[in-house]
Write an enzyme that holds these catalytic residues in place. Structure first.
Site, PDB file in Angstrom:
ATOM      1  N   GLN A 199      -3.364  13.312   1.732  1.00 10.67           N
ATOM      2  CA  GLN A 199      -3.229  12.073   0.945  1.00 10.67           C
ATOM      3  C   GLN A 199      -4.558  11.628   0.338  1.00 10.67           C
ATOM      4  OE1 GLN A 199      -0.876   9.805   4.131  1.00 10.67           O
ATOM      5  NE2 GLN A 199      -0.196   8.864   2.231  1.00 10.67           N
TER       6      GLN A 199
ATOM      7  N   CYS B 187       5.086   4.358   2.186  1.00 11.51           N
ATOM      8  CA  CYS B 187       4.009   5.343   2.236  1.00 11.51           C
ATOM      9  C   CYS B 187       2.900   4.897   1.293  1.00 11.51           C
ATOM     10  CB  CYS B 187       4.551   6.704   1.800  1.00 11.51           C
ATOM     11  SG  CYS B 187       3.315   8.008   1.761  1.00 11.51           S
ATOM     12  N   LEU B 188       1.656   5.079   1.725  1.00  9.89           N
ATOM     13  CA  LEU B 188       0.536   4.685   0.870  1.00  9.89           C
ATOM     14  C   LEU B 188       0.509   5.493  -0.432  1.00  9.89           C
ATOM     15  CD1 LEU B 188      -2.245   4.386   3.602  1.00  9.89           C
ATOM     16  CD2 LEU B 188      -0.996   2.513   2.508  1.00  9.89           C
TER      17      LEU B 188
ATOM     18  N   GLU C 232       4.011  11.450   9.113  1.00  9.03           N
ATOM     19  CA  GLU C 232       2.686  12.036   8.842  1.00  9.03           C
ATOM     20  C   GLU C 232       2.747  13.562   8.875  1.00  9.03           C
ATOM     21  OE1 GLU C 232       0.598  10.167   7.572  1.00  9.03           O
ATOM     22  OE2 GLU C 232       1.498   8.269   8.192  1.00  9.03           O
TER      23      GLU C 232
ATOM     24  N   HIS D  64       3.904  15.077   5.670  1.00  3.70           N
ATOM     25  CA  HIS D  64       2.878  15.177   4.619  1.00  3.70           C
ATOM     26  C   HIS D  64       2.209  16.548   4.633  1.00  3.70           C
ATOM     27  CE1 HIS D  64       2.549  11.318   2.641  1.00  3.70           C
ATOM     28  NE2 HIS D  64       2.564  10.662   3.782  1.00  3.70           N
TER      29      HIS D  64
HETATM   30 ZN    ZN Z   1       2.980   8.638   3.931  1.00  6.48          ZN
END
Ligand code: ZN
Length: 191
Positions: free
Chosen positions: A54, A102-103, A145, A148
């Site tokens: 990310q 989610c960021l 997580e 991801h």
């Molecule tokens: Zn996320």
């Protein structure tokens, strides 16, 4: 230590499976600085977790931490955990509906099915191998997580497209009900 830019949905690094980290290199300044940057970036964004890809680091590493988080007032606390080359095993078939954001998916939330009992194994930032069983609501954070690192974002797992909503709508209309679900899970599983 520095705050890194958080990549947004559609970025190729987010949709590409991340590479394993050579465990002999965990103690190097490079890997340690990735971890420090991720902690700073996650805390700055009030995230409950962040995966290395990310922030543009294409390696299998994520961190999780839930304190008194204004973004997630209903979440049970989780101490800062650094998971390098994590593996996740589902302990039962039981699942629950997790409302996730989610960021890397700004302003959106939706319902995702997650396992309620998992076993995670990983290396910590000192290079020690750890195994941890996680039950209850917090299990969804680990699965989110972990996804991801395989290039999967939560929208890829949404089965009911009608569950997509914005953060402000979630807070106004859905958070009270969802907070009850979380409280019931915390009561049953202690986390
Ligand atoms: Zn996320």
């Amino acid at each position: 230590m520095s705050i890194r830019e958080i990549l947004q949905i559609g970025h190729p690094v987010l949709s590409t499976p991340a590479n394993p980290i050579d465990i002999a290199k965990i103690g190097t300044p490079e890997v340690q600085s990735w971890i420090d940057d991720m902690i700073d970036t996650m805390r700055d964004a009030n995230g409950a977790g962040i995966a290395a890809n990310q922030v543009g680091i294409p390696y299998r590493l994520f961190i999780i931490e839930v304190g008194n988080n204004p973004r997630y007032p209903y979440k049970p606390t989780v101490p800062l955990t650094i998971a390098i080359n994590p593996e996740i095993e589902f302990l039962t078939d039981e699942t629950f509906e997790s409302n996730e954001g989610c960021l890397s998916v700004p302003q959106m939330r939706a319902m995702v099915n997650r396992h309620v009992e998992i076993r995670a194994s990983y290396y910590d930032r000192d290079g020690n191998h750890q195994t941890q069983e996680i039950r209850g609501y917090s299990a969804c954070t680990w699965q989110h997580e972990y996804d991801h690192l395989d290039g999967i974002l939560f929208p890829n797992r949404v089965t009911d497209m009608h569950s997509f909503c914005s953060w402000s709508v979630f807070q106004q209309y859905q958070q009270p009900e969802f907070a009850k679900t979380v409280r019931a899970l915390v009561e049953k599983w202690g986390a």
